[in-house]
Design an enzyme around this catalytic site. Structure first.
Site, PDB file in Angstrom:
ATOM      1  N   ASN A   1       0.822  -1.202   0.000  1.00 24.84           N
ATOM      2  CA  ASN A   1       0.000   0.000   0.000  1.00 24.84           C
ATOM      3  C   ASN A   1       0.860   1.257   0.000  1.00 24.84           C
ATOM      4  O   ASN A   1       0.965   1.943  -1.006  1.00 24.84           O
ATOM      5  CB  ASN A   1      -0.929  -0.024   1.232  1.00 24.84           C
ATOM      6  CG  ASN A   1      -1.978   1.068   1.177  1.00 24.84           C
ATOM      7  OD1 ASN A   1      -1.871   1.991   0.390  1.00 24.84           O
ATOM      8  ND2 ASN A   1      -2.984   0.950   2.015  1.00 24.84           N
ATOM      9  N   ASP A   2       1.528   1.524   1.108  1.00 27.64           N
ATOM     10  CA  ASP A   2       2.270   2.781   1.219  1.00 27.64           C
ATOM     11  C   ASP A   2       3.386   2.897   0.193  1.00 27.64           C
ATOM     12  O   ASP A   2       3.705   3.991  -0.250  1.00 27.64           O
ATOM     13  CB  ASP A   2       2.833   2.927   2.638  1.00 27.64           C
ATOM     14  CG  ASP A   2       1.719   2.925   3.683  1.00 27.64           C
ATOM     15  OD1 ASP A   2       0.649   3.471   3.379  1.00 27.64           O
ATOM     16  OD2 ASP A   2       1.919   2.366   4.767  1.00 27.64           O
ATOM     17  N   VAL A   3       3.977   1.765  -0.201  1.00 24.60           N
ATOM     18  CA  VAL A   3       5.114   1.832  -1.122  1.00 24.60           C
ATOM     19  C   VAL A   3       4.686   2.140  -2.548  1.00 24.60           C
ATOM     20  O   VAL A   3       5.519   2.354  -3.416  1.00 24.60           O
ATOM     21  CB  VAL A   3       5.954   0.531  -1.097  1.00 24.60           C
ATOM     22  CG1 VAL A   3       6.569   0.329   0.261  1.00 24.60           C
ATOM     23  CG2 VAL A   3       5.133  -0.666  -1.511  1.00 24.60           C
TER      24      VAL A   3
END
Lengths: 516, 110
Positions: free
Chosen positions: A442-444
């Site tokens: 997600n964040d990456v």
């Protein structure tokens, strides 16, 4: 003779640690490197048991206790290390790291008690020179200040490392939630400052216990100096303060890791790893033991650099990670945006899109690890390969819960080393990629890191999956990722969502592709 | 101040070791590809288990009637061994997978 053999063994062990770390840096020699370091360690351990002599030349005893301890620790260690699942590896490393920290703290506890129980009775004749009278310079006992500082450092660093690792371990396996309160960082700083100040006061107090006051000096002159003795006893408060430092350090370790978000756990474990290294080096100072010193400092330096490298991969400073903008504060900053609509894709459509693509890039994340979906993932790769689709993996340096977490996971499923692309290479290839399959990451892949200066992850290099023609995102739900931030990627026109557990979805996808 | 300089002089060997090891540690890690970060961290974790030597010395020097030292020392030996043995075995398990896969399909390079 025996002590010289031990010196040689320590030398060999130190070299094996350096070589081991060096060989661990290359994929071809890594395993041998690990074995070399392990062999060196065995030499050092058994050499110490059988050959060690202290300054008086007396050897070690209590062999029964030592070997029982080695056997118990060895059996539990092997069993735990063999049984642990690849997904739980980061927790395991954190746990073992904590054990090392606790070991260093225990050594300091024993050594302090040993020091405090020493007979400090001060005999005047040592200061008495019959021709010149009492030499006043001799009336101060040499206090082993350096030794006390080392003991304290080992205690503080070891305890922080132990408590911190335990919290990191609990967080990684979901037993402990991120917690933070108002003024958390300030109180942490105050606590750390407090520990240091109390330590300095303790050293001063011990130091002054050894200095003879004017009253005692007067008594000395009256008596026959040859018979005179003065009892030096450490006040009880010294013990109390020492154990207070121990407890405060444990508390600091807990509070230090507690507010740091899961996305930053790799950095924290790496940092605690280097802490334990320094704590081990303190033991090296204490016993003037070169192999402990070499090993400890080596790991301390390497761990610190690794920590910095990892921060750099996220384009953040270490201070920023530790003060931490992830977690609690993050969710507040990013909620008030019009998110728009996301669209879902059916399994069948996803299967068709991938089966007829030229190039598919898989972006694995923690969701893949949680679902134990690495084998299913490799299965999908093979079946797509058979259909002539070029499949590669794009690995973000901080995907998962540890650097290289994804590599280890995929290696377990026999995914070829050459198919794993590092971030820069992957970003070069995205424009020519037809389908990107994001598996539990997600964040990456969050474009906010590039476009939204208010986002807590702003500035972190990401995988530019939006450059590909199509993006399919597999997640369990629309819940934000570990950093607690919404992801704009999911709402873009070229993105479609495929909800469900990664393993189940992959297996279904494989089934669909087979039926095409 | 005098004390401090005396201390530096009498411990210069150790100080040299510390400084050199800091540079060696940085140099050695600097060239590691990110794929090996987890095994490397795990390997480093096992190496700082060298603290076990301190635990053995503590245990071996404890007097037979000093139960605090015996118990704490014994605990330290157990925990230190866990760190060393567990650390090396876990690292080996990780690296085994890299190696196995390399041997399996050497032609799979794209």
């Amino acid at each position: 003779m025996e002590i010289s053999i031990l010196t040689v063994l320590y030398l060999v062990a130190s070299v094996s640690f350096i070589l081991g770390l060096k060989m661990l840096s290359h994929p071809e020699t890594a395993r041998k490197g690990n074995l070399a370091a392990a062999a060196g360690m065995s030499l050092a351990i058994f050499g110490t048991i059988f050959l060690y002599q202290d300054e008086d030349g007396s050897k070690l005893h209590n062999y029964g206790w030592i070997f029982t301890g080695l056997v118990i620790g060895g059996i539990i260690g092997v069993a735990a290390a063999k049984k642990v699942k690849m997904t739980a590896m980061p927790e395991m490393v954190s746990l073992f790291n904590g054990m090392g920290g606790a070991c260093a703290a225990l050594i300091s506890l024993v050594e302090f008690n040993h020091f405090a129980a020493t007979d400090f009775t001060f005999r005047i004749f040592e200061a008495y020179d019959s021709t010149a009278g009492i030499d006043e310079d001799m009336l101060v006992l040499p206090v082993p200040t350096a030794m006390i500082i080392t003991v304290l450092l080992g205690l503080i660093i070891g305890s922080i490392s132990f408590a911190g690792s335990m919290v990191a371990w609990g967080k990684l396996n979901g037993r402990i939630q991120d917690k933070t309160f108002k003024g958390h960082h300030v109180s942490n700083l105050v606590l750390l400052g407090g520990i240091l100040i109390i330590s300095i006061l303790l050293i001063i107090q011990i130091h002054s216990s050894f200095r003879l006051g004017p009253e005692e000096l007067r008594i000395l002159h009256l008596r026959n100096p040859l018979l005179s003795k003065i009892n030096i006893t450490l006040p009880v408060s010294v013990y109390i303060v020492f154990y207070a430092i121990f407890l405060l350090s444990l508390l600091y370790g807990i509070l230090f890791v507690l507010p740091i978000g899961g996305a930053d756990m790799p950095v924290v474990i790496s940092l605690l790893n280097s802490f334990t290294g320094v704590a081990a080096a303190c033991g090296g100072f204490l016993y003037d033991n070169k192999v402990m010193l070499t090993g400890g400092i080596l790991v301390g330096a390497a761990g610190t650099l690794l920590t910095i490298l990892m921060c750099r991969a996220m384009n953040r400073s270490l201070k920023n990670v530790l003060i931490g903008s992830f977690g609690g504060n993050a969710s507040q900053t990013a909620v008030n945006k019009d998110q728009g609509q996301f669209k879902e894709i059916t399994l069948n459509d996803a299967a068709v899109v991938m089966a007829y693509a030229n190039k598919v890039m898989i972006v694995p994340g923690y969701g893949l690890a949680v679902a134990q979906a690495q084998h299913a993932c490799h299965e999908l790769e093979k079946i797509l390969n058979e259909r002539g689709v070029n499949v590669k993996y794009a690995i973000h340096p901080v995907a998962g819960r540890m650097p290289g977490h994804m590599n280890v996971l995929l290696a377990e499923a026999d995914v070829s080393y050459e198919k794993l692309l590092e971030m820069e290479h992957a970003n070069d290839e995205f424009p020519t990629t037809d389908v990107v399959l994001v598996l539990g990451a997600n964040d990456v892949v969050n474009p906010a890191a590039k476009s939204d200066p208010d986002s807590p992850i702003y500035g972190m290099p990401i995988l530019d999956v939006e450059l590909a023609k199509t993006v399919i995102v597999n997640k369990r739900s629309m819940k934000p990722g570990y950093a607690g931030i919404e992801n704009q990627l999911f709402f873009q026109p070229k993105t479609s969502m495929l909800f469900g557990d990664a393993k189940k979805v992959l297996q279904d996808l494989i089934g669909e592709i087979k039926n095409l | 101040m005098q004390n401090f300089f005396n201390w530096i002089t009498s411990n210069q060997q150790i100080i040299y070791i510390v400084i050199l090891m800091v540079f060696v540690g940085i140099e050695v890690i600097g060239r590691v590809p990110s794929v090996l970060h987890t095994p490397l961290m795990s390997g480093a974790n096992a190496i700082h288990g060298v603290v076990i030597i301190g635990a053995i010395i503590v245990m071996g020097k404890a007097e037979n009637n000093n139960f605090t030292a015996l118990i704490l020392g014994f605990l330290a030996v157990v925990l230190g061994t866990l760190n060393v043995v567990g650390g090396f075995v876990v690292t080996d398990r990780m690296l085994e997978m890299f190696k196995k896969k390399k041997a399996h399909n050497p032609n799979n390079i794209i």
